[in-house]
Each structure stands twice: as C-alpha cells, then as structure tokens.
Design an enzyme around this catalytic site. Sequence first.
Site, PDB file in Angstrom:
ATOM      1  N   LYS A 130       1.181  -1.436   0.250  1.00 25.92           N
ATOM      2  CA  LYS A 130       0.268   0.222  -0.096  1.00 25.92           C
ATOM      3  C   LYS A 130       1.131   1.511  -0.071  1.00 25.92           C
ATOM      4  O   LYS A 130       2.220   1.211   0.506  1.00 25.92           O
ATOM      5  CB  LYS A 130      -1.004  -0.026   1.331  1.00 25.92           C
TER       6      LYS A 130
HETATM    7  C1  LIG Z   1      -5.580  -3.885  -0.261  1.00 22.69           C
HETATM    8  C2  LIG Z   1      -7.083  -3.680  -0.731  1.00 22.69           C
HETATM    9  C3  LIG Z   1      -7.988  -4.059   0.906  1.00 22.69           C
HETATM   10  C4  LIG Z   1      -7.521  -4.802   1.790  1.00 22.69           C
HETATM   11  O1  LIG Z   1      -6.732  -4.650   3.037  1.00 22.69           O
HETATM   12  P1  LIG Z   1      -6.168  -4.912   4.148  1.00 22.69           P
HETATM   13  O2  LIG Z   1      -5.288  -4.867   4.658  1.00 22.69           O
HETATM   14  O3  LIG Z   1      -5.431  -6.241   3.804  1.00 22.69           O
HETATM   15  O4  LIG Z   1      -7.279  -6.409   4.772  1.00 22.69           O
HETATM   16  C5  LIG Z   1      -8.976  -3.392   0.862  1.00 22.69           C
HETATM   17  N1  LIG Z   1      -9.281  -2.771  -0.540  1.00 22.69           N
HETATM   18  C6  LIG Z   1      -8.750  -2.023  -0.783  1.00 22.69           C
HETATM   19  C7  LIG Z   1      -9.067  -1.356  -2.198  1.00 22.69           C
HETATM   20  C8  LIG Z   1      -7.521  -2.967  -1.260  1.00 22.69           C
HETATM   21  O5  LIG Z   1      -6.173  -2.092  -2.314  1.00 22.69           O
END
Ligand SMILES: *Cc1c(COP(=O)(O)O)cnc(C)c1O
Length: 211
Positions: free
Chosen positions: A92
């Site tokens: 992220k």
């Molecule tokens: C990565 C992601 C998630 C999930 O996030 P986690 O921290 O792994 O639960 C949900 N929505 C989107 C758009 C993402 O890119």
Amino acid sequence: MDMDDAERRAQRVKGKGKGPSATKIVGIMPVHVGGKLLDLEQLERFANSHKLWVVEDSAHAFPAGFRRSDGSWAQRSNGSKSVTCYSFYANKTITTGEGGMAVTSNAKLAERMRLMSLHGLSADAWGRFSTNGNWDYKIVAPGYKYNLTDIAAAIGIHQLRRAETMRRERESIALRYSEALAAVAEIELPPPADAERIGSIPGTSLQSSCA
Ligand SMILES: *Cc1c(COP(=O)(O)O)cnc(C)c1O
C-alpha cells in the site's frame, strides 16, 4: 463507483418486498481506486438523501485529496455516519507490514470501534499499566482482535512522514507511463485525474502533524 448508477439502483430497490423481508439499503461502500477519490460531495449527497452509512475503502487513496466546491481539500467524506478505512498492508501507499486504520468524525462510534478492536476491553495495556493507569478493567462487549500493534504503529509514523514524497514519486511514474503509452491504440489508459479537484493537498500538514 458510478454514483448515477448507484442512484438508479437505489430507486429500483425502494419499496421492494414487504414487512421484515423488505429490501432496505443501509449503507454504501465506495472504493477509491488508484488514488483517485470519488466526488465526495456527490457521495455525501447520495448518502444523506438515503440516510445511509458510508464505509469508504481508501486502501488505495492515502494521501490523495479531493477539492470541495468551496475550495477546501478533504481526504474523506464528511458526516456522523461515515467511516474511512485505510490499509497498511505491504503493497500500500504507506505500510506497517500488515494492518490498517479506520477513521471517523463520530466520537461515539470511534469509542465503540476502539473498544471492539481490542476484545471489548474497557482499557488497553497503556491505560492499565502506565504510570497513571489503573490495572482494573472490564470486558464490556464480545469484541474482536483488530488492533494495530504498537510496533507496527512505530513503523507507520515514519512512513507517514514520507507519504507525500512517495505520492509525488508515484505520480511522476504514472505520468511517464501515460505519456509513453498514449499512442498505443490497444491500451486503454485510466482517465487522467482532474488536477483541479484530485491530487495533493497544498501545504500538506502530514509532516508536521506527526512530528
Ligand atoms: C489492499 C486492499 C484492501 C484490503 O486491505 P487489507 O489491509 O489487506 O485488509 C481492500 N480494498 C482495497 C481497494 C485494497 O487495495
């Protein structure tokens, strides 16, 4: 998310079914994809008119901003029934290895989220074992184990300082791809962001707010 389409669907569901089996829309979960925030004002208008909860998936959208019609910048939708969720997973925009954060302006809801994220305990470890803490606690609800660890938070606070620098880097890489691929007919590129309304929050206070 296409908000006009959401409106059409909401109208279609309205009045369907009777009594307990009636279809009722209680919330909307928009995903802000690729650092491009939805039109937050349109989202708020929709949510308010249908009295909906808003749970924003902002896993892709930190630290992107949206400029409101009054010229002010926002990073999430506004309202007492609004929660914005960020992900700090490894890939992220900022990361703590694993984990995330939920944000709301609703103080009562924030307190409930805090409680439910740590076993429904009335006080966390800092509240119990630090100098002015009290070891006594109660389990006031059947909670979950959704807390970010302090160790992860220690990584996150340093990532936060670099968030805007990393955002600019991504923007310049994206621009390079867009330019290089513009002439390839077989490739459909994401629409360019409206720089007037979506982008970096000028004079960003991210650096100072976590100093
Ligand atoms: C990565 C992601 C998630 C999930 O996030 P986690 O921290 O792994 O639960 C949900 N929505 C989107 C758009 C993402 O890119």
